[in-house]
Design a protein around this motif. Structure first.
Motif, PDB file in Angstrom:
ATOM      1  N   SER A 327       0.833  -1.208   0.000  1.00 29.12           N
ATOM      2  CA  SER A 327       0.000   0.000   0.000  1.00 29.12           C
ATOM      3  C   SER A 327       0.867   1.258   0.000  1.00 29.12           C
ATOM      4  O   SER A 327       0.551   2.244  -0.675  1.00 29.12           O
ATOM      5  CB  SER A 327      -0.930  -0.011   1.219  1.00 29.12           C
ATOM      6  OG  SER A 327      -1.783  -1.126   1.182  1.00 29.12           O
ATOM      7  N   SER A 331       0.935   4.093  -3.040  1.00 25.18           N
ATOM      8  CA  SER A 331       0.710   5.523  -2.818  1.00 25.18           C
ATOM      9  C   SER A 331       1.903   6.353  -3.278  1.00 25.18           C
ATOM     10  O   SER A 331       1.747   7.392  -3.921  1.00 25.18           O
ATOM     11  CB  SER A 331       0.430   5.762  -1.332  1.00 25.18           C
ATOM     12  OG  SER A 331       0.384   7.129  -1.031  1.00 25.18           O
ATOM     13  N   CYS A 355      -7.007   0.365  -5.106  1.00 22.99           N
ATOM     14  CA  CYS A 355      -7.442   1.111  -3.913  1.00 22.99           C
ATOM     15  C   CYS A 355      -8.799   0.612  -3.423  1.00 22.99           C
ATOM     16  O   CYS A 355      -9.022   0.465  -2.218  1.00 22.99           O
ATOM     17  CB  CYS A 355      -7.531   2.603  -4.221  1.00 22.99           C
ATOM     18  SG  CYS A 355      -5.951   3.388  -4.483  1.00 22.99           S
ATOM     19  N   SER A 359      -9.018  -1.235   0.246  1.00 23.10           N
ATOM     20  CA  SER A 359      -9.439  -0.077   1.035  1.00 23.10           C
ATOM     21  C   SER A 359      -9.200  -0.277   2.525  1.00 23.10           C
ATOM     22  O   SER A 359      -8.873   0.669   3.244  1.00 23.10           O
ATOM     23  CB  SER A 359     -10.914   0.219   0.774  1.00 23.10           C
ATOM     24  OG  SER A 359     -11.712  -0.904   1.114  1.00 23.10           O
ATOM     25  N   LEU A 362      -5.404   0.371   3.412  1.00 23.56           N
ATOM     26  CA  LEU A 362      -4.859   1.718   3.197  1.00 23.56           C
ATOM     27  C   LEU A 362      -5.096   2.582   4.428  1.00 23.56           C
ATOM     28  O   LEU A 362      -6.210   2.650   4.955  1.00 23.56           O
ATOM     29  CB  LEU A 362      -5.515   2.369   1.988  1.00 23.56           C
ATOM     30  CG  LEU A 362      -5.142   1.827   0.604  1.00 23.56           C
ATOM     31  CD1 LEU A 362      -6.080   2.378  -0.451  1.00 23.56           C
ATOM     32  CD2 LEU A 362      -3.707   2.182   0.260  1.00 23.56           C
ATOM     33  N   GLN A 366      -2.335   7.454   3.421  1.00 23.49           N
ATOM     34  CA  GLN A 366      -2.049   6.891   2.099  1.00 23.49           C
ATOM     35  C   GLN A 366      -3.192   7.139   1.131  1.00 23.49           C
ATOM     36  O   GLN A 366      -2.962   7.501  -0.032  1.00 23.49           O
ATOM     37  CB  GLN A 366      -1.776   5.391   2.235  1.00 23.49           C
ATOM     38  CG  GLN A 366      -0.483   5.063   2.944  1.00 23.49           C
ATOM     39  CD  GLN A 366      -0.344   3.587   3.267  1.00 23.49           C
ATOM     40  OE1 GLN A 366      -1.275   2.808   3.084  1.00 23.49           O
ATOM     41  NE2 GLN A 366       0.819   3.195   3.758  1.00 23.49           N
ATOM     42  N   LEU A 367      -4.415   6.971   1.599  1.00 20.41           N
ATOM     43  CA  LEU A 367      -5.570   7.213   0.741  1.00 20.41           C
ATOM     44  C   LEU A 367      -5.657   8.691   0.354  1.00 20.41           C
ATOM     45  O   LEU A 367      -5.988   9.039  -0.791  1.00 20.41           O
ATOM     46  CB  LEU A 367      -6.847   6.763   1.451  1.00 20.41           C
ATOM     47  CG  LEU A 367      -8.139   6.775   0.630  1.00 20.41           C
ATOM     48  CD1 LEU A 367      -7.967   5.977  -0.649  1.00 20.41           C
ATOM     49  CD2 LEU A 367      -9.293   6.230   1.447  1.00 20.41           C
ATOM     50  N   VAL A 391     -14.133   6.192  -0.700  1.00 19.06           N
ATOM     51  CA  VAL A 391     -13.444   7.322  -0.078  1.00 19.06           C
ATOM     52  C   VAL A 391     -14.264   7.890   1.075  1.00 19.06           C
ATOM     53  O   VAL A 391     -13.751   8.139   2.179  1.00 19.06           O
ATOM     54  CB  VAL A 391     -13.154   8.412  -1.140  1.00 19.06           C
ATOM     55  CG1 VAL A 391     -12.673   9.694  -0.469  1.00 19.06           C
ATOM     56  CG2 VAL A 391     -12.124   7.918  -2.136  1.00 19.06           C
ATOM     57  N   ARG A 394     -14.302   5.440   4.054  1.00 18.63           N
ATOM     58  CA  ARG A 394     -13.039   5.291   4.783  1.00 18.63           C
ATOM     59  C   ARG A 394     -12.621   6.569   5.505  1.00 18.63           C
ATOM     60  O   ARG A 394     -12.022   6.516   6.571  1.00 18.63           O
ATOM     61  CB  ARG A 394     -11.931   4.880   3.817  1.00 18.63           C
ATOM     62  CG  ARG A 394     -12.019   3.457   3.364  1.00 18.63           C
ATOM     63  CD  ARG A 394     -11.522   2.442   4.416  1.00 18.63           C
ATOM     64  NE  ARG A 394     -10.090   2.535   4.593  1.00 18.63           N
ATOM     65  CZ  ARG A 394      -9.475   2.927   5.707  1.00 18.63           C
ATOM     66  NH1 ARG A 394     -10.181   3.288   6.754  1.00 18.63           N
ATOM     67  NH2 ARG A 394      -8.170   2.963   5.794  1.00 18.63           N
TER      68      ARG A 394
END
Length: 630
Positions: A327, A331, A355, A359, A362, A366-367, A391, A394
């Motif tokens: 991960s 990134s 991703c 998920s 991460l 990182q996301l 997104v 998370r």
């Protein structure tokens, strides 16, 4: 007589053991008076061989025969041992031989993973060090360097007597070391130089290599010298540039990676080296492993070196190996590519899919970096809804764990991608967030203040459901981009001159207009319904902080914003604007401007002033026609 006797004895001592054995059976009278009897055993060397030459020839054999075991067998024996206790148990048997004691210490350092302090404090380990210290002048050069590396690996105290003794011995031997050993020593000592004595040793080592840099004949030594001593001696680094160009064709991908990372660590943007290494990486048929690709991308991004062919090769070879990336590497890789403005659609799609699949693994940071990279490239995945829902799921509950700077980057990225929601806007525009950047004049803080102004503009212009809060005008004024002044590019300078020719009235055009939306306009003018310029000083400017005029624009009048797009405004080898410039165009249009765009690749084709002025007039007509057709 005594002289003759000593001469004959020296000849007998210099002869082979077989000859001595045969000669001892011959009476002395025969040796003195008659011819020598032929020995039944073959002689290994003639009698006239000098004593020193015969001793030197037999010295390695004598050194390898200690305790009835050859050096090769001894090394094989200790290398087969994987336990520290085994190595310490055999140490008393070899405690009289300094080279073997050093070899045991080296093996102990290799197999020791934990409890290093217990190993260093062990009495038997101390006996090995004592033996090495007593016979330190007899330790072989290569083994002495390996021994020093082992003591550093065992985290021995820098003030330890034995460690300082070995460092002193290394310093005395610098002139005797080969250039290959000097390169190895640099790789060992430089990362651990803490005390003044160690730093002085590094300086002496750098001076030695500076004097003998022409002796470098292999790629490994060249890599070691650049990686370790480049940060110590700029002169040496410049001399090594010629060596790198000489051996660039022979470098393996791993060695090219190491040299590029060394340049990045020292922030030395040597274009000849980078171009040579990139050329041979493209020409070589060998595949690059994911770790090499990730490190090369990072180094290129830090040095701002964009070579499209090597980037294309890296992206193409990374695509089928996406599952091998962690991960963190995932990134970091897309962040490096986005910094270089290199857009590779299949790779971006694969990273977006990875991703979604990873998920849970991460981290929020990182996301956030992944979304920021996509925003720089102005890239939206094909599975936009699935990606956006991931997104939100998370990060919605993790916003408090992000630093203010990372939170601003995340919300700004969502604004660029047009995925932002009122909840994210409210979090970024809270007073406790923007207050972190007020009064700070550093480049990072200024950049985040500018992003906050653009987030504020997105909340005002593109999110009608947003209820507040908004940035105070005091922060918006400080966040506006500074006036270009004397830092105008050639494109901006030429554009300004042509605009003065097209709009000769001084009050008809304003240049370098700082807006409250966090964007700067190259020029601004107003045309009435008959396309005649109007004086700007008479009309209100809602897009600037301190407007002079108060009148409303007459019916049919249009306000124009001129934006020049430089080479850096586009993704590499494309005509697609990067995220920040696409956001600027959207904001200006939402604020009521007709945006007159002047890309560099069209402007460069215009040679005369007449062509340039005709181009601007034609662009005005196209923009007006487009606005009327909506």
């Amino acid at each position: 007589m005594a002289a003759r006797l000593i001469q004959r004895c020296s000849r007998l001592l210099a002869s082979s053991p077989s000859f001595q054995a045969s000669s001892f059976s011959i009476p002395s009278e025969c040796v003195r008076a008659g011819p020598l009897v032929q020995s039944p055993h073959p002689q290994s060397s003639p009698l006239h061989t000098p004593v020193l030459c015969r001793y030197t020839h037999s010295l390695p054999a004598l050194q390898q025969k200690v305790n009835g075991q050859s050096e090769k067998d001894f090394l094989a024996m200790i290398q087969s041992m994987s336990e520290v206790e085994e190595l310490l148990r055999i140490s008393p048997e070899h405690s009289k031989n300094g080279n073997r004691a050093a070899a045991i210490i080296n093996q102990i350092a290799k197999v020791t993973k934990t409890n290093r302090e217990d190993v260093v404090n062990d009495k038997r380990f101390g006996e090995l060090l004592s033996t090495v210290n007593r016979q330190i002048q007899m330790i072989w050069n290569a083994r002495l360097i390996s021994l020093l590396r082992s003591l550093y690996a065992l985290r021995m105290d820098v003030k330890n007597h034995y460690l300082r003794s070995m460092e002193t011995e290394v310093r005395w031997r610098l002139r005797k070391f080969s250039i290959e050993l000097l390169g190895r020593l640099a790789r060992v000592i430089v990362p651990h130089a803490q005390t003044e004595e160690q730093k002085a040793l590094v300086l002496d080592l750098a001076r030695s290599v500076e004097l003998r840099w022409t002796e470098v004949k292999d790629t490994k030594t060249l890599v070691n010298v650049i990686y370790s001593l480049g940060q110590v001696s700029k002169t040496l680094l410049e001399r090594m540039e010629d060596k790198v160009l000489e051996y660039a064709e022979l470098f393996s991908p791993e060695e090219s990676r190491t040299i590029t990372m060394a340049l990045a660590a020292q922030n030395w943007r040597s274009l000849p080296i980078l171009r040579a290494l990139s050329f041979h990486l493209v020409q070589r048929n060998t595949e690059l492993c994911p770790a090499v690709i990730v490190d090369l991308a990072y180094a290129y991004a830090k040095l701002n070196f964009s070579q499209h062919q090597v980037l294309q090769k890296m992206a193409s070879e990374l695509l089928p190996k996406m599952s091998e990336l962690s991960s963190k590497e995932l990134s970091g890789c897309i962040r490096s590519f986005s910094t270089l403005r290199f857009f590779h659609l299949p790779l971006c799609e694969a990273i977006a899919q990875a991703c979604v699949e990873r998920s849970s693994s991460l981290t929020p940071a990182q996301l956030s970096n992944l979304i920021l990279s996509f925003a720089h490239l102005n890239f939206l995945p094909s599975q936009q809804e699935e990606f956006f829902s991931m997104v939100v799921q998370r990060l919605s509950s993790e916003l408090d764990s992000l630093s203010p700077a990372m939170l601003v980057d995340l919300v700004w990225s969502l604004c660029v991608l047009q995925l932002v929601t009122p909840a994210f806007l409210q979090k970024a525009l809270e007073p406790q967030i923007y207050s972190k950047f007020m009064g700070d004049v550093s480049s990072k803080s200024t950049n985040h203040s500018l992003k906050l102004a653009q987030i504020n503009a997105s909340a005002q212009l593109e999110c009608p459901d947003y209820q507040g809060p908004l940035l105070p005008l005091s922060l918006v004024s400080t966040a506006a981009p500074p006036a270009a002044g004397s830092t105008l590019s050639s494109l901006q300078t030429e554009l300004r001159n042509v605009l003065r020719y097209v709009l000769p009235d001084k009050d008809a055009c304003n240049f370098n207009v700082k807006t409250i939306y966090g964007h700067q306009i190259d020029a601004e003018f107003v045309l009435d319904s008959e396309n005649n310029p109007l004086a700007l000083c008479n009309f209100a400017d809602p897009h600037v902080l301190h407007g002079v005029g108060t009148k409303v624009l007459p019916e049919g009048a249009r306000r124009f914003a001129v934006k020049s797009w430089e080479f850096s405004s586009f993704c590499l080898r494309t005509k697609d604007l990067t995220g920040s410039h696409a956001l600027c165009r959207r904001h200006l249009r939402a604020a009521g401007f007709l945006v007159l765009e002047v890309p560099f690749y069209e402007w460069q084709e215009l040679k005369s002033e007449w062509q340039k002025s005709a181009f601007l007039k034609d662009q005005i007509k196209k923009v007006v026609a487009g606005a009327m057709s909506v």
